[in-house]
Design a protein around this motif. Structure first.
Motif, PDB file in Angstrom:
ATOM      1  N   ARG A   1      23.258 -41.080   1.086  1.00  0.00           N
ATOM      2  CA  ARG A   1      24.701 -41.128   0.818  1.00  0.00           C
ATOM      3  C   ARG A   1      25.361 -40.254   1.872  1.00  0.00           C
ATOM      4  O   ARG A   1      24.674 -39.483   2.567  1.00  0.00           O
ATOM      5  N   LYS A   2      26.658 -40.353   1.945  1.00  0.00           N
ATOM      6  CA  LYS A   2      27.392 -39.575   2.944  1.00  0.00           C
ATOM      7  C   LYS A   2      27.187 -38.081   2.698  1.00  0.00           C
ATOM      8  O   LYS A   2      27.273 -37.619   1.566  1.00  0.00           O
ATOM      9  N   TYR A   3      26.910 -37.372   3.784  1.00  0.00           N
ATOM     10  CA  TYR A   3      26.665 -35.934   3.680  1.00  0.00           C
ATOM     11  C   TYR A   3      27.990 -35.175   3.690  1.00  0.00           C
ATOM     12  O   TYR A   3      28.832 -35.397   4.566  1.00  0.00           O
TER      13      TYR A   3
ATOM     14  N   ASP B   1      25.230 -49.575  -0.831  1.00  0.00           N
ATOM     15  CA  ASP B   1      26.065 -50.679  -0.334  1.00  0.00           C
ATOM     16  C   ASP B   1      25.572 -51.238   1.004  1.00  0.00           C
ATOM     17  O   ASP B   1      26.222 -52.076   1.623  1.00  0.00           O
TER      18      ASP B   1
ATOM     19  N   GLY C   1      24.080 -38.905   6.957  1.00  0.00           N
ATOM     20  CA  GLY C   1      23.620 -39.071   5.585  1.00  0.00           C
ATOM     21  C   GLY C   1      22.825 -37.893   5.059  1.00  0.00           C
ATOM     22  O   GLY C   1      22.267 -37.102   5.824  1.00  0.00           O
TER      23      GLY C   1
ATOM     24  N   GLU D   1      19.128 -39.326  -0.706  1.00  0.00           N
ATOM     25  CA  GLU D   1      19.322 -39.441  -2.147  1.00  0.00           C
ATOM     26  C   GLU D   1      17.946 -39.625  -2.801  1.00  0.00           C
ATOM     27  O   GLU D   1      17.642 -39.001  -3.802  1.00  0.00           O
TER      28      GLU D   1
ATOM     29  N   TYR E   1      23.151 -44.734   7.591  1.00  0.00           N
ATOM     30  CA  TYR E   1      23.517 -43.324   7.808  1.00  0.00           C
ATOM     31  C   TYR E   1      22.555 -42.662   8.789  1.00  0.00           C
ATOM     32  O   TYR E   1      21.337 -42.891   8.739  1.00  0.00           O
TER      33      TYR E   1
ATOM     34  N   GLY F   1      22.702 -46.632   2.359  1.00  0.00           N
ATOM     35  CA  GLY F   1      23.383 -46.435   1.075  1.00  0.00           C
ATOM     36  C   GLY F   1      23.143 -47.635   0.172  1.00  0.00           C
ATOM     37  O   GLY F   1      22.684 -48.688   0.637  1.00  0.00           O
TER      38      GLY F   1
ATOM     39  N   ARG G   1      16.868 -43.873   0.795  1.00  0.00           N
ATOM     40  CA  ARG G   1      18.218 -44.125   0.270  1.00  0.00           C
ATOM     41  C   ARG G   1      19.069 -42.903   0.555  1.00  0.00           C
ATOM     42  O   ARG G   1      18.652 -41.764   0.306  1.00  0.00           O
TER      43      ARG G   1
END
Ligand SMILES: Nc1ncnc2c1ncn2[C@@H]1O[C@H](COP(=O)(O)OP(=O)(O)O)[C@@H](O)[C@H]1O
Ligand SMILES: CC(=O)N[C@@H](CCC(=O)OP(=O)(O)O)C(=O)O
Length: 300
Positions: free
Chosen positions: A142-144, A192, A162, A165, A196, A190, A140
């Motif tokens: 997220r944007k880095y 959503d 990414g 997470e 990434y 992500g 999982r």
């Protein structure tokens, strides 16, 4: 033991009898242990080396270890981008990834490169299974937000890159408890569903940590980490790494590699090595012989 020796010799015909004999204590020591191998894109450019790598991984599995491969593919992505008239651009070793580049990354890493490794391992009698971060919710992301080195406290936007997470290792554990060899592409997802692009060194380091790996071996296209004069450094402590980061001795793709290697060492991975993937059977020689290779990263 005779059967084992025959199997070893079949999978790796280039390996000599003395090396096999020398391997025995290491086979005992690492039996049942997880060995995470980061297979860099630069180490897989030659056909002969790719075949050697596939056989080495099978051999480690055959003697009772649990190899888990995390592959890269930077040069392969660059080639695919060139075909559509795009030039790869990097900041501190991370690729700036716009929407179109992300599509290419998914296709090249999760498709071409991963399947090439899976097919080669299976061709030599292993049972490899390809995974991306989506499979079994493995990675999982997220944007880095990349810290801006010139403006402390500010961040750079490098697109769909990414940061991890969470890792859910269940699928890898299930596979490795069986006869399978997981081959992981460094693509995270992500909440959503957005894909990434994650640097493969970062994924390998985190996977090694979460799986409580015995070893993390990063295979690249250089003899190891070099000092300012270009000499090979066989051993690096956290303090020395800090100095090399500050004075710019470590740059480009070596930045995420060393950071991830150090994080893994600090989180309990027993030994972390950066080795030269251009040497035939370097993986086997690192795991199964006394021969010292490349650079070992220490946690203190
Ligand atoms: N101090 C250093 N020692 C060795 N290599 C370095 C150093 N600083 C930067 N590099 C560069 O890092 C490269 C390895 O990183 P990278 O190209 O990302 O490899 P990979 O595809 O295997 O992850 C080397 O080929 C070298 O050009
Ligand atoms: C964010 C980022 O830089 N992702 C890397 C992923 C592949 C990779 O890490 O490949 P190597 O191990 O061969 O360098 C990239 O797009 O090139």
């Amino acid at each position: 033991m005779a059967d084992l020796t025959n199997n070893l010799a079949n999978v790796a015909p280039g390996i000599k009898a003395e090396i096999l004999a020398e391997a025995l204590p290491y086979i005992r020591q690492f039996h049942g242990k997880t060995i995470v191998v980061k297979y860099g894109g630069n180490a897989m450019t030659e056909e002969r080396l790719k075949h050697g790598f596939a056989r080495d991984v099978i051999l480690l599995k055959l003697v009772g270890m649990n190899p888990v491969v995390v592959h890269g593919g930077g040069p392969q992505i660059d080639n695919a981008l060139k075909k559509i008239g795009k030039q790869g651009t990097f900041v501190q070793g991370m690729r700036i990834t716009d929407e179109e580049t992300m599509e290419v990354v998914e296709w090249v890493l999760g498709g071409e490169v991963q399947q090439d490794i899976v097919m080669l391992i299976n061709h030599y009698g292993g049972q490899a299974v390809g995974l991306t971060g989506k499979d079994g919710g493995l990675i999982r992301a997220r944007k880095y937000r990349m810290p801006d080195r010139e403006k402390p406290g500010e961040f750079l936007d490098i697109g769909y890159v990414g940061e991890i997470e969470a890792i859910n290792p269940a699928v890898v554990k299930a596979l490795q408890d069986d006869a399978f060899i997981p081959i992981i592409s460094p693509i995270g997802f992500g909440a959503d569903g957005q894909a990434y692009n994650i640097n493969a060194d970062v994924v390998a380091g985190k996977i090694a940590e979460i799986l409580h790996a015995e070893k993390l071996i990063m295979m690249t296209n250089i003899a190891g980490v070099q000092d300012k004069q270009g000499n090979l450094v066989t051993d690096l402590s956290a303090r020395e790494i800090d100095e090399m980061f500050k004075d710019g001795t470590i740059s480009g793709g070596m930045l995420p590699k060393i950071s991830s290697a150090l994080d893994a060492a600090k989180s309990g991975v027993n030994t972390v090595h950066i080795i030269d993937g251009r040497i035939e059977h370097s993986l086997l020689l690192e795991v199964l012989t006394e021969q010292a290779f490349g650079t070992m990263i220490r946690s203190h």
